[in-house]
Scaffold this motif. Sequence first.
Motif, short mmCIF file in Angstrom:
data_model
loop_
_atom_site.label_atom_id
_atom_site.label_comp_id
_atom_site.label_asym_id
_atom_site.label_seq_id
_atom_site.Cartn_x
_atom_site.Cartn_y
_atom_site.Cartn_z
N LEU A 1 0.83 -1.21 0.00
CA LEU A 1 0.00 0.00 0.00
C LEU A 1 0.86 1.26 0.00
CD1 LEU A 1 -2.88 -0.98 2.45
CD2 LEU A 1 -3.05 -0.56 0.00
N ALA A 2 1.95 1.25 0.76
CA ALA A 2 2.85 2.40 0.79
C ALA A 2 3.47 2.62 -0.60
CB ALA A 2 3.94 2.19 1.83
N ARG A 3 3.84 1.52 -1.27
CA ARG A 3 4.41 1.63 -2.61
C ARG A 3 3.38 2.20 -3.59
NH1 ARG A 3 4.24 -0.41 -7.21
NH2 ARG A 3 2.77 -2.06 -6.71
N GLN A 4 2.15 1.69 -3.49
CA GLN A 4 1.09 2.17 -4.37
C GLN A 4 0.76 3.64 -4.10
OE1 GLN A 4 -2.19 -0.51 -3.90
NE2 GLN A 4 -1.26 -2.11 -5.13
N ARG A 5 0.78 4.02 -2.83
CA ARG A 5 0.50 5.41 -2.47
C ARG A 5 1.58 6.32 -3.04
NH1 ARG A 5 -1.30 4.35 2.31
NH2 ARG A 5 0.73 4.15 3.25
N SER A 6 2.84 5.89 -2.96
CA SER A 6 3.94 6.66 -3.50
C SER A 6 3.81 6.79 -5.02
CB SER A 6 5.27 5.98 -3.14
OG SER A 6 6.33 6.62 -3.77
N GLU A 7 3.49 5.68 -5.66
CA GLU A 7 3.31 5.70 -7.12
C GLU A 7 2.15 6.61 -7.51
OE1 GLU A 7 2.42 2.56 -10.75
OE2 GLU A 7 3.05 1.80 -8.81
N THR A 8 1.07 6.57 -6.74
CA THR A 8 -0.08 7.40 -7.02
C THR A 8 0.27 8.88 -6.89
OG1 THR A 8 -1.58 5.69 -6.26
CG2 THR A 8 -2.46 7.92 -6.33
N LYS A 9 1.05 9.22 -5.85
CA LYS A 9 1.47 10.61 -5.67
C LYS A 9 2.32 11.06 -6.87
CE LYS A 9 1.57 11.16 -0.67
NZ LYS A 9 2.46 11.42 0.48
N HIS A 10 3.23 10.18 -7.29
CA HIS A 10 4.09 10.51 -8.42
C HIS A 10 3.26 10.72 -9.69
CE1 HIS A 10 7.45 10.36 -11.22
NE2 HIS A 10 6.81 9.43 -11.89
N LEU A 11 2.33 9.81 -9.95
CA LEU A 11 1.50 9.93 -11.15
C LEU A 11 0.60 11.15 -11.09
CD1 LEU A 11 0.58 6.19 -11.73
CD2 LEU A 11 2.14 7.59 -13.08
N SER A 12 0.10 11.45 -9.90
CA SER A 12 -0.75 12.63 -9.73
C SER A 12 0.05 13.91 -10.02
CB SER A 12 -1.29 12.66 -8.31
OG SER A 12 -2.10 13.78 -8.11
N ALA A 13 1.28 13.97 -9.53
CA ALA A 13 2.12 15.14 -9.79
C ALA A 13 2.43 15.24 -11.28
CB ALA A 13 3.40 15.05 -8.98
N ARG A 14 2.70 14.11 -11.91
CA ARG A 14 2.99 14.11 -13.36
C ARG A 14 1.78 14.57 -14.15
NH1 ARG A 14 5.66 15.22 -17.38
NH2 ARG A 14 5.79 13.75 -19.09
N LEU A 15 0.60 14.10 -13.77
CA LEU A 15 -0.63 14.51 -14.44
C LEU A 15 -0.87 16.02 -14.27
CD1 LEU A 15 -3.20 13.78 -15.99
CD2 LEU A 15 -4.26 13.23 -13.80
N ARG A 16 -0.62 16.53 -13.07
CA ARG A 16 -0.78 17.95 -12.80
C ARG A 16 0.18 18.76 -13.68
NH1 ARG A 16 -1.42 17.43 -7.73
NH2 ARG A 16 0.78 17.26 -7.24
N ALA A 17 1.43 18.28 -13.82
CA ALA A 17 2.42 18.97 -14.66
C ALA A 17 1.99 18.95 -16.12
CB ALA A 17 3.78 18.32 -14.48
N LEU A 18 1.47 17.82 -16.58
CA LEU A 18 1.02 17.73 -17.97
C LEU A 18 -0.18 18.63 -18.23
CD1 LEU A 18 1.42 13.91 -18.63
CD2 LEU A 18 2.72 15.77 -19.69
N ARG A 19 -1.09 18.70 -17.27
CA ARG A 19 -2.24 19.61 -17.44
C ARG A 19 -1.77 21.05 -17.51
NH1 ARG A 19 -6.25 16.89 -13.06
NH2 ARG A 19 -7.22 15.36 -14.44
N HIS A 20 -0.82 21.40 -16.66
CA HIS A 20 -0.27 22.76 -16.64
C HIS A 20 0.39 23.07 -17.98
CE1 HIS A 20 2.69 25.91 -15.64
NE2 HIS A 20 1.77 26.30 -14.79
N GLU A 21 1.20 22.11 -18.46
CA GLU A 21 1.89 22.27 -19.74
C GLU A 21 0.88 22.39 -20.88
OE1 GLU A 21 4.52 19.30 -22.39
OE2 GLU A 21 5.16 19.51 -20.30
N ASN A 22 -0.14 21.56 -20.86
CA ASN A 22 -1.16 21.56 -21.90
C ASN A 22 -1.94 22.86 -21.90
OD1 ASN A 22 -2.60 20.31 -24.01
ND2 ASN A 22 -4.24 19.77 -22.60
N HIS A 23 -2.12 23.45 -20.72
CA HIS A 23 -2.89 24.70 -20.62
C HIS A 23 -2.06 25.89 -21.10
CE1 HIS A 23 -5.76 27.59 -19.04
NE2 HIS A 23 -4.75 28.21 -18.46
N PHE A 24 -0.79 25.95 -20.70
CA PHE A 24 0.01 27.14 -20.98
C PHE A 24 0.83 27.08 -22.26
CE2 PHE A 24 -0.71 27.72 -16.42
CZ PHE A 24 -1.17 29.02 -16.44
N GLU A 25 1.17 25.92 -22.76
CA GLU A 25 2.04 25.82 -23.93
C GLU A 25 1.47 26.53 -25.16
OE1 GLU A 25 4.28 22.54 -26.70
OE2 GLU A 25 3.56 21.94 -24.72
N PRO A 26 0.18 26.37 -25.49
CA PRO A 26 -0.35 27.08 -26.67
C PRO A 26 -0.25 28.61 -26.50
CG PRO A 26 -1.85 25.35 -26.02
CD PRO A 26 -0.81 25.44 -24.96
#
Length: 67
Positions: free
Chosen positions: A31-56
């Motif tokens: 569960l700790a490993r999955q929680r860590s992976e989820t946090k990492h993926l959530s941060a990556r998704l947030r970065a991609l959304r930010h990039e997708n919003h501001f890049e154009p």
Amino acid sequence: MVIKLWRRKHTAGQAAAKAAIARAEQDSAELARQRSETKHLSARLRALRHENHFEPKIRAAMEGGHQ
């Protein structure tokens, strides 16, 4: 005789308890490993959304500035 049977049950119970504790520790680690992976993926998704919003907007500003 009765004491020997009690000892067998008692040691079997201890073994079962130890096995249950070991499984719980493995589950906790998983569960700790999955929680860590989820946090990492959530941060990556947030970065991609930010990039997708501001890049154009950035690209449009840069293209407009070079013309």
